[in-house]
Design an enzyme around this catalytic site. Structure first.
Site, short mmCIF file in Angstrom:
data_model
loop_
_atom_site.label_atom_id
_atom_site.label_comp_id
_atom_site.label_asym_id
_atom_site.label_seq_id
_atom_site.Cartn_x
_atom_site.Cartn_y
_atom_site.Cartn_z
N THR A 1 0.82 -1.22 0.00
CA THR A 1 0.00 0.00 0.00
C THR A 1 0.84 1.26 0.00
O THR A 1 0.50 2.24 -0.66
CB THR A 1 -0.92 0.00 1.24
OG1 THR A 1 -1.83 -1.08 1.11
CG2 THR A 1 -1.69 1.29 1.37
N SER B 1 1.63 -7.46 -1.06
CA SER B 1 2.28 -8.52 -0.27
C SER B 1 1.44 -9.79 -0.20
O SER B 1 1.93 -10.83 0.25
CB SER B 1 2.63 -8.02 1.13
OG SER B 1 1.48 -7.91 1.93
N THR C 1 1.40 -4.54 4.19
CA THR C 1 1.15 -4.93 5.58
C THR C 1 0.55 -6.33 5.71
O THR C 1 0.66 -6.96 6.75
CB THR C 1 0.19 -3.93 6.27
OG1 THR C 1 -1.04 -3.89 5.55
CG2 THR C 1 0.80 -2.55 6.35
N ASP C 2 -0.10 -6.80 4.63
CA ASP C 2 -0.86 -8.05 4.76
C ASP C 2 0.00 -9.25 5.18
O ASP C 2 -0.44 -10.07 5.99
CB ASP C 2 -1.59 -8.38 3.45
CG ASP C 2 -2.71 -7.38 3.16
OD1 ASP C 2 -3.04 -6.59 4.06
OD2 ASP C 2 -3.24 -7.39 2.04
#
Ligand code: ASP
Length: 339
Positions: A12, A54, A85-86
């Protein structure tokens, strides 16, 4: 002057709006252009490794990240990896095993909102990460996010949209970063360099075994898939309920499969779906029915991400004895296990 290398992977933080939703679309140079003023005593280089969400992160990407840190290790004082972040917690756990004893900091960061958005956490996360990576006391693999510094072996994504996306499981945060100041809470040698440290040598590993399956139990689960899982995978992590146990509905099939193999051939690790305080297999009969009959591993207070990553790292070597394997699993690395 501190030299920091930023490695970008997408996520992101580097995304732009497209007709199909957010996609990584900002080059590393553009990313750097958004950065607020960094101290004059910090020199930054940036290198784009890949450009992915990710969700698409695979073992090959992990190896490339390790390779990039290794290749540039002697030339920089610290590393910042921009990552979606995932799966950031998974990558942080993997890097904690694949890059050990690093007296230089390897910081993962990202954002919940793209750096080009008016309201974004990207700039402060990046700025905090650079500040932390440039601090001589910082060492090892950590996530810096929303003002918190979290051990790479302890991070979990717990919020899908708000800025405070990560928490530290079963270990306090290592430090907080506020208004450009690092406030350290854990003065553990795993995360903080002693001023006179000389004897540390970083160790890089270059292979990983992705044949690890995660089975999340649900009440009334059918056992049908279990033989197939044993056929296909080298390591099986069962995410059980509460303190940990094997439900009657799958017990016989699981035990039949376990009986066919030596414990080092098909490695079973038990953990819990409960986020905090870990598994305690010996507490209940449903747990002892397994430990009383078979040699297995127990995740105890480790995070799920760390258990899976540690097994992938250990099982890269398939020639190990059960004793050797157990020893490696239970040997704490970067505070991944306290219990
Ligand atoms: N889907 C994005 C990713 O993990 C989410 C993020 O970066 O926050 O790449």
């Amino acid at each position: 002057m501190k030299h920091i290398l930023i490695l970008t992977t997408g996520g992101t933080i580097a995304s732009v709006q497209s007709p199909d939703g957010l996609v990584p679309g900002i080059t590393s140079e553009q990313l750097l252009g958004y950065l607020p003023q960094i101290g004059a005593d910090i020199d930054i280089d940036i290198k784009e490794l890949f450009h992915i969400d990710s969700t698409d992160m695979m073992a090959g990407h992990w190896l490339k990240i390790v390779e990039a840190v290794k290749k540039n290790y002697d030339d920089y004082d610290g590393f910042v990896i921009c990552h979606g972040t995932d799966t950031m917690a998974n990558t942080a756990a993997v890097l904690s095993y694949m890059i050990q004893n690093s007296r230089k900091p390897i910081v993962l960061t990202g954002a919940q909102k793209p750096i080009g958005f008016e309201i974004t956490d990207a700039k402060s996360n990046l700025q905090d990460s650079i500040l932390y990576a440039a601090d001589s006391a910082s060492r090892g693999v950590q996530i810096v996010f929303a003002g918190n510094v979290i051990a790479g072996t302890r991070a979990k994504k717990v919020r899908s949209t708000s800025f405070s996306a990560f928490t530290s499981i079963n270990l306090p945060i290592i430090a907080a970063i506020s208004n450009g100041r690092i406030i350290r809470f854990l003065n553990d040698p795993a995360f903080v360099n002693a001023p006179d440290a000389t004897d540390q040598r970083v160790v890089f590993y270059d292979s990983i075994n992705t044949n690890v399956f995660l089975l999340k139990l649900t009440p009334s689960m059918s056992p049908e898939l279990i033989p197939e899982i044993f056929r296909l995978y080298d390591g099986i992590v069962i995410e059980s309920f509460g303190a940990g146990g094997i439900p009657a509905s799958i017990k016989q099939t699981l035990f039949n499969e376990l009986s066919k193999f030596k414990p080092e051939e098909k490695v079973l690790a038990m953990t819990t779906q409960v986020t905090y305080e870990g598994s305690h297999l010996e507490s209940y009969e449903v747990g002892r029915r397994l430990t009383g009959s078979f040699e297995i591993l127990e995740g105890r207070d480790m995070t799920l991400e760390a258990i899976v990553a540690k097994l992938m790292w250990i099982l890269a070597d398939r020639g190990q004895s059960w004793e050797g394997l157990q020893k490696r699993f239970y040997e704490p690395i970067a505070k991944d296990m306290l219990l």
